[in-house]
Design a protein around this motif. Structure first.
Motif, PDB file in Angstrom:
ATOM      1  N   GLU A 293      35.107  50.425  47.071  1.00 15.02           N
ATOM      2  CA  GLU A 293      35.311  51.651  48.038  1.00 15.02           C
ATOM      3  C   GLU A 293      36.748  51.377  48.438  1.00 15.02           C
ATOM      4  O   GLU A 293      37.385  52.362  48.806  1.00 15.02           O
ATOM      5  N   ASN A 294      37.492  50.089  48.587  1.00 17.05           N
ATOM      6  CA  ASN A 294      38.599  49.851  48.929  1.00 17.05           C
ATOM      7  C   ASN A 294      39.668  50.715  48.095  1.00 17.05           C
ATOM      8  O   ASN A 294      40.647  51.276  48.365  1.00 17.05           O
TER       9      ASN A 294
ATOM     10  N   LYS B  36      39.004  53.150  46.395  1.00 19.08           N
ATOM     11  CA  LYS B  36      38.779  54.590  46.416  1.00 19.08           C
ATOM     12  C   LYS B  36      39.950  55.068  47.722  1.00 19.08           C
ATOM     13  O   LYS B  36      40.491  56.114  47.618  1.00 19.08           O
ATOM     14  N   GLU B  37      39.789  54.339  48.589  1.00 18.04           N
ATOM     15  CA  GLU B  37      40.465  54.649  49.964  1.00 18.04           C
ATOM     16  C   GLU B  37      42.106  54.393  49.579  1.00 18.04           C
ATOM     17  O   GLU B  37      42.821  55.321  50.176  1.00 18.04           O
ATOM     18  N   GLU B  38      42.225  53.240  49.272  1.00 21.89           N
ATOM     19  CA  GLU B  38      43.937  52.883  49.431  1.00 21.89           C
ATOM     20  C   GLU B  38      44.428  52.664  47.825  1.00 21.89           C
ATOM     21  O   GLU B  38      45.708  52.169  47.922  1.00 21.89           O
ATOM     22  N   GLY B  39      43.751  52.804  46.934  1.00 27.12           N
ATOM     23  CA  GLY B  39      44.388  52.615  45.700  1.00 27.12           C
ATOM     24  C   GLY B  39      44.239  51.338  44.908  1.00 27.12           C
ATOM     25  O   GLY B  39      43.960  50.616  45.703  1.00 27.12           O
TER      26      GLY B  39
ATOM     27  N   ASN C 276      47.161  48.686  45.881  1.00 30.20           N
ATOM     28  CA  ASN C 276      46.870  48.182  47.333  1.00 30.20           C
ATOM     29  C   ASN C 276      45.664  47.190  47.490  1.00 30.20           C
ATOM     30  O   ASN C 276      45.786  46.124  48.088  1.00 30.20           O
ATOM     31  N   THR C 277      44.601  47.741  46.517  1.00 30.86           N
ATOM     32  CA  THR C 277      43.337  46.716  46.875  1.00 30.86           C
ATOM     33  C   THR C 277      43.834  45.401  46.173  1.00 30.86           C
ATOM     34  O   THR C 277      43.031  44.270  46.554  1.00 30.86           O
TER      35      THR C 277
ATOM     36  N   LYS D  83      45.334  42.956  48.367  1.00 24.98           N
ATOM     37  CA  LYS D  83      44.853  42.642  49.502  1.00 24.98           C
ATOM     38  C   LYS D  83      43.520  41.605  49.078  1.00 24.98           C
ATOM     39  O   LYS D  83      43.462  40.731  49.774  1.00 24.98           O
TER      40      LYS D  83
END
Length: 387
Positions: free
Chosen positions: A272-273, A275-278, A281-282, A285
């Protein structure tokens, strides 16, 4: 009394002398004649030893009778070649060619270097000079055949061109992928509910990952070999250990475990991350990989460097997309295929053509050699002597 002792000693010495001569005669007994050449029991013993050397003992698996027949046949062939060469004293083999052929033969037998081979010869009690004579005979025979038939060698250019085209079509292509990675440690993953766990297990493609592949287990860590990018699942752990100052009340084990669980994530959270942040970036993180700070960028990785599991996943993934979560030892791996390129290996067409022509020449010369040998053999009388 003294005369009797002297007589006894003389008798013993005479018996030993006669026995020694008898054994020598037995070893040197002629068993076969090939034209003017002879083969003795001693020659047969040496040939058996030679065959043991060039087969590294494999020929011993044959029964004694078959073994002996092979050795006799080999000796007869040598004597026929010696007979043919006796009429051509102008054939000279240079030392460099002889030495190179000896080294090449030792490698074909299975030895990495010639020193190991010479040690093996000593162990087999076979003289290096005898081995050299064998190689020299073959080189002279090949040279004789070449002199006779070199003008009869026919090279079909059309046939050579066809073989070269096939070789070009079959040449290996180097496939490379621009790959990004996210690695999540098992300890950082929340326990799945039964339904999700069953679904993951159904898709599980874990296998023992071989060494020298992209993924390799080392010291409970994961190492990826690709353009200085490597990751170790002990680095950048998602689970953040909170430092506890002396003045702070020490937490109980249950509290510590509960705190860690709060820091854990599910694979769905990671997807999900992405999809949201690329993906990059994931990776920064959540990834435990040392490449996390570079957005998981592994750079260009050759397909040959991947394990079978990863090759399958990467090949099935479209450019710009991510793979399904891949369970591997220590955690879960997700890859993004950024790009793909195919590079053809450089081939020197002239050298390849020379190789093909050389193979064709040797093939024809081998046929000429067989025919010439049979002609000589048919004109030589071979006689076997009974034991």
């Amino acid at each position: 009394m003294g005369k009797n002792i002297k007589l006894s000693i003389t008798t013993i010495l005479l018996s030993i002398f006669l026995l020694t001569n008898s054994n020598a005669e037995l070893n040197n007994k002629v068993i076969i004649s090939v034209g003017d050449e002879i083969i003795t029991n001693y020659d047969l013993d040496k040939e058996i030893n030679y065959l043991n050397v060039i087969t590294v003992g494999q020929i011993k698996k044959s029964d004694d009778r078959e073994f002996k027949e092979i050795a006799i046949d080999s000796l007869i062939k040598d004597k026929i070649k010696i007979t043919a060469l006796s009429n051509y004293n102008n054939i000279i083999i240079k030392d460099e060619l002889l030495n190179n052929q000896m080294i090449k033969t030792s490698r074909n037998i299975g030895f990495r270097n010639f020193e190991d081979f010479t040690t093996f010869l000593k162990f087999q009690e076979y003289e290096l000079d005898e081995f050299k004579k064998k190689i020299l005979l073959e080189l002279k025979w090949n040279q004789l055949v070449y002199q006779f038939y070199k003008n009869q060698i026919v090279i079909d250019k059309k046939k050579i061109d066809e073989k070269l085209k096939i070789l070009i079509a079959e040449q290996k292509k180097n496939v490379e992928y621009l790959v990004y990675e996210i690695f999540i440690e098992n300890s950082a993953i929340k326990e799945l509910d039964e339904e999700s766990e069953e679904e993951l297990n159904e898709n599980k493609v874990v296998e023992e990952l071989p060494e020298n592949k992209v993924v390799d287990e080392k010291n409970s860590g994961i190492i990826i070999e690709a353009e200085n990018a490597s990751y170790n699942n002990k680095k950048n752990s998602i689970v953040e250990e909170k430092s506890i100052e002396k003045e702070v009340e020490v937490e109980t084990n249950d509290q510590i475990i509960e705190g860690k669980k709060k820091d854990q994530i599910t694979i769905d959270d990671v997807i999900e991350n992405i999809k949201e942040e690329g993906f990059e970036n994931t990776a920064i993180k959540f990834s435990s990989s040392a490449t996390a700070q570079q957005g998981g960028n592994l750079g260009w990785v050759s397909e040959s460097k991947f394990s079978k599991v990863l090759v399958k996943s990467v090949n099935e993934t479209k450019i710009g997309s991510i793979t399904e979560p891949i369970p591997i030892s220590g955690g879960i791996l997700i890859l993004k295929v950024g790009d793909k390129r195919v590079e053809e290996t450089n081939m020197d067409l002239n050298k390849e053509m020379e190789k093909i022509i050389e193979i064709e020449k040797n093939k024809q010369l081998n046929n000429f050699s067989t025919n010439y040998f049979n002609q000589i053999k048919n004109n030589i009388k071979i006689k076997y002597f009974n034991d």
